[in-house]
Design a protein around this motif. Structure first.
Motif, PDB file in Angstrom:
ATOM      1  N   PHE A  28       5.538   3.675   1.916  1.00 35.63           N
ATOM      2  CA  PHE A  28       5.617   2.495   2.772  1.00 35.63           C
ATOM      3  C   PHE A  28       6.910   1.789   2.394  1.00 35.63           C
ATOM      4  CE2 PHE A  28       1.101   3.392   2.727  1.00 35.63           C
ATOM      5  CZ  PHE A  28       0.757   3.244   4.066  1.00 35.63           C
ATOM      6  N   THR A  31       4.059   9.943   7.939  1.00 32.67           N
ATOM      7  CA  THR A  31       2.971  10.606   8.664  1.00 32.67           C
ATOM      8  C   THR A  31       2.238   9.667   9.610  1.00 32.67           C
ATOM      9  OG1 THR A  31       1.393  10.116   6.898  1.00 32.67           O
ATOM     10  CG2 THR A  31       2.574  12.205   6.739  1.00 32.67           C
ATOM     11  N   VAL A  32       2.616   8.388   9.571  1.00 38.17           N
ATOM     12  CA  VAL A  32       2.031   7.429  10.516  1.00 38.17           C
ATOM     13  C   VAL A  32       3.176   6.670  11.184  1.00 38.17           C
ATOM     14  CG1 VAL A  32      -0.095   7.151   9.198  1.00 38.17           C
ATOM     15  CG2 VAL A  32       1.807   5.604   8.778  1.00 38.17           C
ATOM     16  N   VAL A  70       3.713  -2.784  11.518  1.00 36.85           N
ATOM     17  CA  VAL A  70       2.467  -2.035  11.757  1.00 36.85           C
ATOM     18  C   VAL A  70       1.422  -2.621  10.797  1.00 36.85           C
ATOM     19  CG1 VAL A  70       1.377   0.232  11.524  1.00 36.85           C
ATOM     20  CG2 VAL A  70       3.658   0.034  12.538  1.00 36.85           C
ATOM     21  N   PRO A  71       0.178  -2.819  11.268  1.00 36.82           N
ATOM     22  CA  PRO A  71      -0.798  -3.537  10.438  1.00 36.82           C
ATOM     23  C   PRO A  71      -0.893  -3.022   8.994  1.00 36.82           C
ATOM     24  CG  PRO A  71      -1.674  -3.241  12.625  1.00 36.82           C
ATOM     25  CD  PRO A  71      -0.359  -2.488  12.589  1.00 36.82           C
ATOM     26  N   GLY A  72      -0.692  -3.953   8.092  1.00 40.21           N
ATOM     27  CA  GLY A  72      -0.845  -3.662   6.666  1.00 40.21           C
ATOM     28  C   GLY A  72       0.403  -3.158   5.976  1.00 40.21           C
ATOM     29  N   HIS A  73       1.407  -2.734   6.734  1.00 38.83           N
ATOM     30  CA  HIS A  73       2.557  -2.093   6.089  1.00 38.83           C
ATOM     31  C   HIS A  73       3.442  -3.093   5.345  1.00 38.83           C
ATOM     32  CE1 HIS A  73       2.396   1.880   8.578  1.00 38.83           C
ATOM     33  NE2 HIS A  73       1.218   1.509   8.118  1.00 38.83           N
ATOM     34  N   GLU A  99       2.386  -5.791   3.986  1.00 38.80           N
ATOM     35  CA  GLU A  99       1.630  -6.144   2.785  1.00 38.80           C
ATOM     36  C   GLU A  99       1.680  -5.028   1.744  1.00 38.80           C
ATOM     37  OE1 GLU A  99       0.661  -6.429   5.871  1.00 38.80           O
ATOM     38  OE2 GLU A  99      -0.047  -8.472   6.223  1.00 38.80           O
ATOM     39  N   THR A 152      -3.460   6.177  -1.618  1.00 36.50           N
ATOM     40  CA  THR A 152      -2.338   5.526  -0.933  1.00 36.50           C
ATOM     41  C   THR A 152      -2.787   4.095  -0.647  1.00 36.50           C
ATOM     42  OG1 THR A 152      -0.860   5.786   0.986  1.00 36.50           O
ATOM     43  CG2 THR A 152      -3.168   6.249   1.369  1.00 36.50           C
ATOM     44  N   PRO A 153      -1.902   3.190  -0.300  1.00 28.75           N
ATOM     45  CA  PRO A 153      -2.378   1.838   0.000  1.00 28.75           C
ATOM     46  C   PRO A 153      -3.374   1.810   1.164  1.00 28.75           C
ATOM     47  CG  PRO A 153      -0.031   1.791  -0.410  1.00 28.75           C
ATOM     48  CD  PRO A 153      -0.419   3.253  -0.361  1.00 28.75           C
ATOM     49  N   LEU A 208      -6.096  -7.242   1.476  1.00 25.41           N
ATOM     50  CA  LEU A 208      -4.926  -6.487   1.937  1.00 25.41           C
ATOM     51  C   LEU A 208      -3.739  -6.858   1.077  1.00 25.41           C
ATOM     52  CD1 LEU A 208      -3.779  -4.613   4.199  1.00 25.41           C
ATOM     53  CD2 LEU A 208      -3.179  -6.689   5.424  1.00 25.41           C
ATOM     54  N   PRO A 209      -3.066  -5.910   0.475  1.00 26.13           N
ATOM     55  CA  PRO A 209      -3.412  -4.486   0.472  1.00 26.13           C
ATOM     56  C   PRO A 209      -4.274  -4.138  -0.730  1.00 26.13           C
ATOM     57  CG  PRO A 209      -1.291  -4.796  -0.564  1.00 26.13           C
ATOM     58  CD  PRO A 209      -1.781  -6.172  -0.183  1.00 26.13           C
ATOM     59  N   LEU A 259      -3.869  -1.569  -3.474  1.00 26.28           N
ATOM     60  CA  LEU A 259      -2.835  -0.662  -3.966  1.00 26.28           C
ATOM     61  C   LEU A 259      -3.431   0.304  -4.976  1.00 26.28           C
ATOM     62  CD1 LEU A 259       0.048  -3.257  -4.364  1.00 26.28           C
ATOM     63  CD2 LEU A 259      -0.320  -1.635  -2.497  1.00 26.28           C
ATOM     64  N   ASN A 270      -7.874  -1.928   7.032  1.00 31.00           N
ATOM     65  CA  ASN A 270      -7.031  -2.715   7.942  1.00 31.00           C
ATOM     66  C   ASN A 270      -5.543  -2.480   7.707  1.00 31.00           C
ATOM     67  OD1 ASN A 270      -6.835  -4.004   5.529  1.00 31.00           O
ATOM     68  ND2 ASN A 270      -7.557  -5.998   6.231  1.00 31.00           N
ATOM     69  N   LEU A 271      -5.236  -1.326   7.148  1.00 28.05           N
ATOM     70  CA  LEU A 271      -3.836  -0.944   6.958  1.00 28.05           C
ATOM     71  C   LEU A 271      -3.686   0.456   7.571  1.00 28.05           C
ATOM     72  CD1 LEU A 271      -1.902  -1.228   3.581  1.00 28.05           C
ATOM     73  CD2 LEU A 271      -1.786   0.827   4.952  1.00 28.05           C
ATOM     74  N   VAL A 272      -2.744   0.632   8.456  1.00 27.29           N
ATOM     75  CA  VAL A 272      -2.586   1.947   9.098  1.00 27.29           C
ATOM     76  C   VAL A 272      -2.109   2.930   8.024  1.00 27.29           C
ATOM     77  CG1 VAL A 272      -1.438   3.254  10.902  1.00 27.29           C
ATOM     78  CG2 VAL A 272      -2.085   0.877  11.312  1.00 27.29           C
ATOM     79  N   CYS A 273      -3.055   3.692   7.514  1.00 28.63           N
ATOM     80  CA  CYS A 273      -2.842   4.439   6.273  1.00 28.63           C
ATOM     81  C   CYS A 273      -2.617   5.926   6.487  1.00 28.63           C
ATOM     82  CB  CYS A 273      -4.055   4.247   5.365  1.00 28.63           C
ATOM     83  SG  CYS A 273      -5.598   4.818   6.114  1.00 28.63           S
ATOM     84  N   PRO A 297      -2.732   9.394   9.735  1.00 27.52           N
ATOM     85  CA  PRO A 297      -2.900   9.710  11.166  1.00 27.52           C
ATOM     86  C   PRO A 297      -4.353   9.551  11.623  1.00 27.52           C
ATOM     87  CG  PRO A 297      -1.568  11.382  10.079  1.00 27.52           C
ATOM     88  CD  PRO A 297      -2.112  10.502   8.993  1.00 27.52           C
TER      89      PRO A 297
END
Lengths: 121, 146
Positions: free
Chosen positions: A40, A63-64, A105-108, A110, B89-90, B103-104, B106, B128-131, B133
């Motif tokens: 991230f 990957t996202v 993007v949500p959470g990134h 943070e 991962t986060p 959030l987050p 870690l 709630n974190l786009v972690c 795919p």
């Protein structure tokens, strides 16, 4: 005499307003900066630019989806899908200084996906 | 030993057997809530307004298993202490119905959050974190029972 004075005055005004004799300054070529986006972080996380035209060549190597947002300047890209690239062309007129880069993007953000744009004097 | 003694003994054995069967049926009738795809944590401390249940919840991306507990069951009124940890991962944790948001998360850093499960029902929680795919699959539910 009056005609002569008028002629001198007009001539001096033309000299003052006309070309200085120096070659006109060419527009500086756009600065191209490659930036990787992944989980991230931005690579590089600190980007230095001069004022003027800048092209950020963004590539999502993660990957996202990610994006590249300059919240202080009110600019950014839509989300870039993984594996894809996108160019962001800007005319940077902001005052020299440090400006935040974020992925929103949500959470990134943070999770630490932030960087710094340094606009050089 | 007289016949009467033997009869009394057999009767006692039969009653004991009946009691065991009855208890088993009773347990079954209030057994765990039906599972879907994942183990269920029943963090049901004896009902008391001050009861506290501690639930350890590990976060992994869905392709690596998702939440370590997909369903958490508590009794209404329980103070729930969630001990959250991201493994790979986060991630993040959100249980909107109870205003819980972390959030987050870690990797390697344990975080705790507490809330009182003061209403009955099924409540979704999610990352709630786009972690990854498959981030959208990273969900679970809190079941609050009477």
């Amino acid at each position: 005499m009056r005609v002569l004075l008028m002629t001198v005055l007009v001539a001096s005004l033309l000299v003052a307003c006309g070309p200085s004799g120096q070659p006109r300054q060419q527009a500086a070529p756009a600065q191209e900066i490659e930036v990787g986006l992944n989980e991230f972080r931005f690579e590089p996380a600190t980007i230095e630019v001069s004022r003027g035209k800048v092209v950020f060549k963004l590539k999502n190597t993660g990957t996202v989806e990610h994006d590249f947002v300059l919240p202080d300047l009110g600019l950014g890209t839509p989300p870039i899908p993984p594996g894809q690239s996108r160019d962001l062309e800007l005319e940077i007129r902001a005052q020299p200084g440090r400006y935040r880069i974020e992925c929103d993007v949500p959470g990134h953000r943070e999770a630490g996906m932030v960087g710094t744009l340094v606009v050089k004097p | 030993m007289t016949d009467v003694d033997r009869l009394v003994g057999r009767l006692a054995l039969a009653l004991a057997a009946l009691a065991v069967v009855g208890a088993a049926v009773a347990v079954r009738s209030v057994g765990p809530i039906a599972r879907t795809e994942a183990p269920t944590v029943v963090a049901a401390a004896p009902f008391s307004p001050t009861a506290t249940a501690t639930v350890r919840l590990q976060a992994r991306a869905p392709e690596r298993g998702g939440w370590s507990e997909k369903t958490i069951v508590v009794r209404r009124g329980t103070r729930v202490r969630l001990v959250l940890r991201a493994v790979d991962t986060p991630h993040g944790f959100e249980l909107a119905a109870f205003g819980v948001k972390v959030l987050p998360l870690l990797p390697g850093k344990e975080q705790r959050v507490e809330f009182v499960a003061d209403k009955e029902g099924h409540f979704p929680f999610a990352c709630n974190l786009v972690c990854s795919p498959r981030h959208a699959e990273m969900v679970g539910q809190l079941v609050v029972r009477r």
